[in-house]
Enzyme design. Structure first.
Site, mmCIF file in Angstrom:
data_model
loop_
_atom_site.group_PDB
_atom_site.id
_atom_site.type_symbol
_atom_site.label_atom_id
_atom_site.label_comp_id
_atom_site.label_asym_id
_atom_site.label_seq_id
_atom_site.Cartn_x
_atom_site.Cartn_y
_atom_site.Cartn_z
ATOM 1 N N HIS A 139 -3.587 0.166 0.939
ATOM 2 C CA HIS A 139 -3.635 -1.170 0.511
ATOM 3 C C HIS A 139 -3.898 -1.671 -0.890
ATOM 4 O O HIS A 139 -4.918 -2.624 -1.271
ATOM 5 C CB HIS A 139 -4.944 -1.639 1.178
ATOM 6 C CG HIS A 139 -4.627 -1.930 2.751
ATOM 7 N ND1 HIS A 139 -3.406 -1.909 3.494
ATOM 8 C CD2 HIS A 139 -5.565 -1.532 3.774
ATOM 9 C CE1 HIS A 139 -3.665 -2.065 4.718
ATOM 10 N NE2 HIS A 139 -4.928 -1.779 5.138
ATOM 11 N N HIS A 214 -4.632 -9.449 6.242
ATOM 12 C CA HIS A 214 -5.414 -8.413 7.032
ATOM 13 C C HIS A 214 -6.469 -9.354 7.952
ATOM 14 O O HIS A 214 -7.606 -8.616 7.996
ATOM 15 C CB HIS A 214 -6.065 -7.453 6.046
ATOM 16 C CG HIS A 214 -6.022 -6.055 6.805
ATOM 17 N ND1 HIS A 214 -6.886 -5.948 8.016
ATOM 18 C CD2 HIS A 214 -5.671 -4.922 6.282
ATOM 19 C CE1 HIS A 214 -6.678 -4.648 8.154
ATOM 20 N NE2 HIS A 214 -6.024 -4.138 7.294
ATOM 21 N N GLU A 350 -0.474 -7.088 10.918
ATOM 22 C CA GLU A 350 -0.110 -7.473 9.606
ATOM 23 C C GLU A 350 1.454 -7.323 9.470
ATOM 24 O O GLU A 350 1.978 -6.209 9.402
ATOM 25 C CB GLU A 350 -0.747 -6.167 8.727
ATOM 26 C CG GLU A 350 -2.258 -6.156 8.975
ATOM 27 C CD GLU A 350 -2.940 -4.467 8.701
ATOM 28 O OE1 GLU A 350 -2.725 -4.103 7.655
ATOM 29 O OE2 GLU A 350 -3.283 -4.089 9.688
#
Ligand code: BGC
Length: 385
Positions: A139, A214, A350
């Protein structure tokens, strides 16, 4: 007698006028401008002022978003009886988001999901990223877009309320090349219960990019048990299997005959504990599904239904994949209202390009070149039955 009445009337008018003025000034000091409500969400440990913006529509939906991480903080949606509840995990205060490690509601970037060994190459030049997930980068690195302060402004929208967030990620930030200018626009239409997210980005050097949101959904309401009885549909015939560090092997594997097949609506908990290597590696579902799409444009990726509340979520996207994560790493740490969020208290959908794409030439490319404009769109649509 008439004079006295006139005097009283004038006095009343003056009082109403003064009252109106002071109400207007108190509203503006609370940050009411345009149609979106703006209030303070506190200061970061670095002393930066952070805001919370609340968007509402005519159908009973309300979304609040902070410019810390361009994060969705609350998402209130009516159930089958019309009663609204907040259906996303998160924190009551800014420090939760500053210290949190779960990416609740955040905009994830510069590269959503994992990059193997924290390394990739563009035109023979290797870039090294900080590793924050074992041997891999997750991420966007140690300080991803989810921990950055974004600039926010309300923008004109014909359909409802739109909030624009922008962030300039400097060349070399978390090891990525190129000054990247990122824009995320959140729109809540007045007449439809959906949150639309439009992502745009440009760069001044070749770079890689994978932006997503998210949000962790529990359609019964956040903090209300687990999501194992939620019924999931994923419009996908293949997924990208992973190794034990959750890096794709590069294979596109058919879901048919495996617990990864959600082409017909299936309870999340039905097969989650099966002795399947992929489920063991992920501690449940934590995989990228390759979306079946009819041409380009927005297409239906996933549908989740909660039989208890009757709430249904549909996810539409222009992206080629979706990471369905069943909240396997949630560990009971407390969130909003001091409620514990145990394992599988929520799920994420996602929308994205595939994990580790920069290291897999057979995956859709995540390369962004100067002069090109990246744009993608995702819609979270809600109903109840
Ligand atoms: C990842 C998970 C991770 C979660 C929270 C998901 O996108 O695939 O492995 O635990 O995000 O960071």
């Amino acid at each position: 007698m008439i004079k006295a009445k006139q005097k009283a009337r004038t006095l009343l008018c003056v009082l109403i006028f003064i009252g109106g003025l002071s109400l207007a000034s108190s509203l503006s000091s609370q940050g009411m401008r345009g149609t979106i409500k703006k209030e303070s969400f506190g200061k970061t440990t670095g002393g930066e002022q952070i805001e919370l913006y609340s968007l509402t529509n005519k159908k009973g939906m309300e979304v609040s978003i902070t410019n810390f991480g361009a994060t969705v903080v609350t998402l209130k949606v009516p159930d089958r009886s019309g009663k609204a509840a907040d259906i996303v995990l998160g924190y009551d205060t800014l420090d939760g988001y500053e210290n949190g490690t779960s990416y609740f509601g955040a905009t994830v970037g510069r590269y959503g999901n994992r990059i193997a060994g924290g390394k990739f190459s563009i035109d023979g030049k290797t870039y090294t990223l900080p590793k924050n997930n074992g041997e891999n980068t997750l991420h966007g690195g140690i300080v991803g877009f989810n921990k950055r302060v974004w600039k926010a402004q309300e923008i004109a929208s014909k359909e409802g309320e739109s909030l624009e967030m922008t962030y300039l990620s400097a060349d070399g930030e978390e090891g990525f090349p190129g000054n990247l200018s990122a824009k995320v626009v959140f729109t809540l239409p007045a007449e439809r219960n959906e949150l639309r997210i439009d992502y745009t980005a440009t760069t001044d050097k070749d770079t890689v990019l994978n932006l997503t949101n998210h949000s962790y959904f529990n359609l019964s309401g956040e903090g209300n048990g687990d999501i194992l009885d939620h019924v999931m549909t994923l419009h996908s015939k293949q997924f990208t299997p992973v190794d034990k560090t959750l890096i794709p092997t590069g294979e596109l594997k058919n879901v048919g005959g495996t617990p990864m097949d959600f082409n017909s609506a299936t309870a999340i908990g039905k097969r989650i504990n099966e002795n399947d290597e992929q489920l063991v590696f992920g501690k449940g579902y934590d995989h990228n599904w390759v979306l079946t799409r009819a041409g380009g444009g927005l297409s239906m990726a996933a549908e989740a239904y909660d039989p208890k509340s009757g709430r249904k979520l549909e996810v539409l996207t222009t992206e080629p994949g979706v990471q369905f994560y069943s909240g396997n790493f949630l560990d009971g740490a407390k969130g909003k209202g001091n409620k514990p969020y145990p394992q599988r208290a929520a799920f994420c959908l996602e929308t994205q390009h595939f994990p580790d794409s920069p290291n897999h030439a057979n995956f859709p490319s995540t390369l962004l070149k100067p002069n090109a404009v990246f744009h993608s769109q995702t819609v979270f649509r809600f109903s109840a039955k």
